[in-house]
Design a protein around this motif. Structure first.
Motif, mmCIF file in Angstrom:
data_model
loop_
_atom_site.group_PDB
_atom_site.id
_atom_site.type_symbol
_atom_site.label_atom_id
_atom_site.label_comp_id
_atom_site.label_asym_id
_atom_site.label_seq_id
_atom_site.Cartn_x
_atom_site.Cartn_y
_atom_site.Cartn_z
ATOM 1 N N ILE A 1 0.816 -1.253 -0.029
ATOM 2 C CA ILE A 1 0.047 0.011 -0.028
ATOM 3 C C ILE A 1 0.674 1.104 0.196
ATOM 4 C CG2 ILE A 1 -1.919 -0.899 0.928
ATOM 5 C CD1 ILE A 1 -1.257 0.339 3.780
ATOM 6 N N HIS A 2 2.241 1.367 0.248
ATOM 7 C CA HIS A 2 2.995 2.464 0.045
ATOM 8 C C HIS A 2 3.736 2.837 -0.868
ATOM 9 C CE1 HIS A 2 2.116 1.682 4.496
ATOM 10 N NE2 HIS A 2 1.814 3.110 4.598
ATOM 11 N N PRO A 3 3.538 3.942 -1.779
ATOM 12 C CA PRO A 3 4.434 4.190 -2.926
ATOM 13 C C PRO A 3 6.018 4.164 -2.640
ATOM 14 C CG PRO A 3 2.513 5.347 -2.793
ATOM 15 C CD PRO A 3 2.596 4.837 -1.465
ATOM 16 N N ASN A 4 6.705 3.605 -3.645
ATOM 17 C CA ASN A 4 8.388 3.798 -3.531
ATOM 18 C C ASN A 4 8.626 5.062 -4.168
ATOM 19 O OD1 ASN A 4 8.046 3.349 -6.236
ATOM 20 N ND2 ASN A 4 8.737 1.180 -6.216
ATOM 21 N N VAL A 5 9.945 5.209 -4.339
ATOM 22 C CA VAL A 5 10.549 6.483 -5.057
ATOM 23 C C VAL A 5 9.507 6.825 -6.196
ATOM 24 C CG1 VAL A 5 12.311 7.548 -6.021
ATOM 25 C CG2 VAL A 5 12.688 6.066 -3.883
ATOM 26 N N LEU A 6 9.684 5.820 -7.128
ATOM 27 C CA LEU A 6 8.661 5.987 -8.531
ATOM 28 C C LEU A 6 7.447 6.437 -8.319
ATOM 29 C CD1 LEU A 6 10.327 2.946 -10.472
ATOM 30 C CD2 LEU A 6 10.878 5.289 -10.798
ATOM 31 N N GLY A 7 6.784 5.872 -7.102
ATOM 32 C CA GLY A 7 5.343 6.262 -7.068
ATOM 33 C C GLY A 7 5.289 7.631 -6.397
ATOM 34 N N HIS A 8 6.202 8.096 -5.703
ATOM 35 C CA HIS A 8 6.230 9.370 -5.066
ATOM 36 C C HIS A 8 6.528 10.333 -6.139
ATOM 37 C CE1 HIS A 8 6.030 7.289 -0.868
ATOM 38 N NE2 HIS A 8 5.399 8.493 -0.739
ATOM 39 N N GLN A 9 7.621 10.047 -7.092
ATOM 40 C CA GLN A 9 7.516 11.120 -8.131
ATOM 41 C C GLN A 9 6.532 10.982 -8.828
ATOM 42 O OE1 GLN A 9 10.735 12.630 -8.648
ATOM 43 N NE2 GLN A 9 9.456 13.347 -10.534
ATOM 44 N N LEU A 10 5.775 10.112 -9.356
ATOM 45 C CA LEU A 10 4.380 10.115 -9.912
ATOM 46 C C LEU A 10 3.645 10.917 -9.468
ATOM 47 C CD1 LEU A 10 2.905 9.390 -12.420
ATOM 48 C CD2 LEU A 10 2.025 7.343 -10.853
ATOM 49 N N MET A 11 3.346 10.881 -7.913
ATOM 50 C CA MET A 11 2.476 11.903 -7.392
ATOM 51 C C MET A 11 2.858 13.449 -7.524
ATOM 52 S SD MET A 11 1.364 9.963 -3.848
ATOM 53 C CE MET A 11 2.997 9.642 -2.978
ATOM 54 N N ALA A 12 4.146 13.434 -7.409
ATOM 55 C CA ALA A 12 4.586 14.872 -7.518
ATOM 56 C C ALA A 12 4.500 15.559 -8.817
ATOM 57 C CB ALA A 12 5.978 15.031 -6.891
#
Length: 64
Positions: free
Chosen positions: A32-43
């Motif tokens: 359920i927790h985004p990684n670096v790539l997931g956080h970059q996508l969110m940003a």
């Protein structure tokens, strides 16, 4: 639908929802927790969303 009805900006990043599974596995470090790539996508999506909704103009003018 409720946000649209009330004219409240709303952002959903479908790649980070259950609808994106299993293609989105590379965006998560655990279920359920985004990684670096997931956080970059969110940003990126949040920044674009703020720009599209004219929510950055006050921030940009304060920086000068």
């Amino acid at each position: 639908a409720a946000c649209r009805k009330q004219n409240v900006p709303y952002l959903e990043i479908r790649e980070l929802t259950e609808q994106g599974y299993p293609a989105n596995e590379d965006l998560f470090g655990e279920p359920i927790h985004p990684n670096v790539l997931g956080h970059q996508l969110m940003a990126e999506r949040i920044y674009a969303f703020l720009g599209i909704n004219n929510m950055l103009s006050d921030i940009n003018s304060e920086a000068h």
